[in-house]
Design an enzyme around this catalytic site. Structure first.
Site, PDB file in Angstrom:
ATOM      1  N   ASP A 166       0.786  -1.243   0.000  1.00 51.10           N
ATOM      2  CA  ASP A 166       0.000   0.000   0.000  1.00 51.10           C
ATOM      3  C   ASP A 166       0.825   1.306   0.000  1.00 51.10           C
ATOM      4  OD1 ASP A 166      -1.952  -1.952   0.236  1.00 51.10           O
ATOM      5  OD2 ASP A 166      -2.800  -1.211   2.120  1.00 51.10           O
ATOM      6  N   ASP A 204      -4.534  -0.763  -1.799  1.00 52.33           N
ATOM      7  CA  ASP A 204      -5.820  -0.629  -1.126  1.00 52.33           C
ATOM      8  C   ASP A 204      -6.772  -0.003  -2.163  1.00 52.33           C
ATOM      9  OD1 ASP A 204      -6.828  -1.149   1.529  1.00 52.33           O
ATOM     10  OD2 ASP A 204      -6.948   1.007   1.912  1.00 52.33           O
ATOM     11  N   HIS A 228     -10.730   0.741  -2.623  1.00 48.08           N
ATOM     12  CA  HIS A 228     -12.095   0.731  -2.106  1.00 48.08           C
ATOM     13  C   HIS A 228     -13.087   1.394  -3.061  1.00 48.08           C
ATOM     14  CE1 HIS A 228     -10.447  -0.503   1.701  1.00 48.08           C
ATOM     15  NE2 HIS A 228      -9.841   0.638   1.947  1.00 48.08           N
ATOM     16  N   HIS A 268     -17.403   2.965   0.764  1.00 45.14           N
ATOM     17  CA  HIS A 268     -17.005   1.693   1.402  1.00 45.14           C
ATOM     18  C   HIS A 268     -17.392   1.681   2.882  1.00 45.14           C
ATOM     19  CE1 HIS A 268     -14.091  -1.436   2.870  1.00 45.14           C
ATOM     20  NE2 HIS A 268     -14.515  -1.993   1.760  1.00 45.14           N
ATOM     21  N   HIS A 271     -10.586   6.999   1.794  1.00 49.56           N
ATOM     22  CA  HIS A 271      -9.220   6.890   1.272  1.00 49.56           C
ATOM     23  C   HIS A 271      -9.175   5.821   0.188  1.00 49.56           C
ATOM     24  CE1 HIS A 271      -9.496   3.629   4.195  1.00 49.56           C
ATOM     25  NE2 HIS A 271      -8.586   3.013   3.474  1.00 49.56           N
ATOM     26  N   LYS A 307      -6.982  -5.003  -3.005  1.00 45.71           N
ATOM     27  CA  LYS A 307      -7.737  -5.556  -1.874  1.00 45.71           C
ATOM     28  C   LYS A 307      -8.643  -4.470  -1.307  1.00 45.71           C
ATOM     29  CE  LYS A 307      -3.992  -4.393   1.257  1.00 45.71           C
ATOM     30  NZ  LYS A 307      -4.696  -3.364   2.025  1.00 45.71           N
ATOM     31  N   CYS A 319      -2.035  -2.665   7.715  1.00 46.82           N
ATOM     32  CA  CYS A 319      -1.947  -3.607   6.592  1.00 46.82           C
ATOM     33  C   CYS A 319      -0.660  -4.421   6.578  1.00 46.82           C
ATOM     34  CB  CYS A 319      -2.176  -2.869   5.279  1.00 46.82           C
ATOM     35  SG  CYS A 319      -3.899  -2.309   5.146  1.00 46.82           S
TER      36      CYS A 319
HETATM   37  C1  VGL Z   1      -4.621   0.726   5.733  1.00 47.79           C
HETATM   38  C2  VGL Z   1      -6.206   1.607   7.134  1.00 47.79           C
HETATM   39  C3  VGL Z   1      -7.165   1.484   6.165  1.00 47.79           C
HETATM   40  C4  VGL Z   1      -3.203   0.321   5.531  1.00 47.79           C
HETATM   41  C5  VGL Z   1      -5.571   0.587   4.747  1.00 47.79           C
HETATM   42  O1  VGL Z   1      -2.751   0.236   4.372  1.00 47.79           O
HETATM   43  O2  VGL Z   1      -2.499   0.092   6.558  1.00 47.79           O
HETATM   44  N1  VGL Z   1      -4.947   1.219   6.932  1.00 47.79           N
HETATM   45  N2  VGL Z   1      -6.841   0.972   4.970  1.00 47.79           N
HETATM   46 ZN    ZN Z   2      -8.283   0.984   3.419  1.00 47.54          ZN
END
Ligand code: VGL
Ligand code: ZN
Length: 203
Positions: free
Chosen positions: A12, A50, A52, A56, A85, A110, A155
């Site tokens: 990410d 990430d 979404h 979401h 995000h 994901k 993550c």
């Molecule tokens: C993440 C919060 C929400 C991450 C992703 O990549 O750590 N944290 N979505």
């Molecule tokens: Zn996320």
């Protein structure tokens, strides 16, 4: 430290997790040069993203009256509610502009199901639904992983814990990760990773 049968997993490294982004992680952009420099040393490079849909269920804005960074109960368990995000196709969901993409064998997305979040690169937050990454790594014969990216305590940590539970030898490059560190989450997740045999190194 690297070998042909070790895969590098970059979690990410997206604009929304870098300074100026919607869910900025302090220093998130600082890890990009170091990750880029590692990419040529592995048997495979896998980037996660990430990803979404708008609205979401992990977004606070989807829950009336809920504040970002509060907790809610989902059918699959407790879930932190985040600022909007990494909305599919948005500039925030794009990889950091300096991250090398060409060496990637696989880009795994994901968090695309509206009703369920996915911190881990292996299983969604119900801890059951696979993303397919384990099958990919198994098919290619990888049993050893090095993890880097954002965020250390969400993550990256969930990915490391799942990888260890699946039987991979897992090394986490703490110097090439940055944390959100919400309510002691970094210390808590670091302790869990150590307990599960994840090797944490700083260089
Ligand atoms: C993440 C919060 C929400 C991450 C992703 O990549 O750590 N944290 N979505
Ligand atoms: Zn996320």
């Amino acid at each position: 430290m690297t070998a042909a049968k070790t895969a590098l997993i970059v979690i990410d490294v997206q604009n929304d997790f870098c300074p100026g982004g919607a869910l900025a992680v302090a220093g998130g952009d600082q890890i990009v040069p170091g990750i880029n420099a590692l990419m040529d040393d592995f048997g495979a490079v896998i980037l996660t993203q990430d990803w979404h849909p708008a609205g979401h269920s992990s977004f606070a804005s989807s829950h009336a009256g809920a504040d970002p960074f509060s907790l809610t109960d989902m059918p699959y368990g407790p879930q932190v509610l985040w600022p909007d995000h990494c909305v599919q196709g948005s500039a925030g969901a794009a990889f950091h502009a300096d991250l090398r993409l060409d060496p990637a064998d696989l880009i795994l997305r994901k968090g695309y199901r509206p009703a369920i979040d996915s911190y881990s690169a292996f299983f969604e937050n119900d801890r059951k639904t696979p993303t397919g990454l384990h099958g990919y790594l198994q098919d290619r014969g990888f049993n050893s992983l090095v993890l880097t990216g954002l965020a250390t305590d969400f993550c990256v940590a969930y990915s490391a814990l799942d990888a260890a539970a699946l039987g991979y030898a897992v090394t986490l490059r703490l110097d090439l990760c940055r944390a959100i560190d919400m309510d002691g989450s970094l210390a808590a997740m670091t302790a869990q990773m150590t307990a599960k045999g994840v090797t944490l190194i700083s260089s």
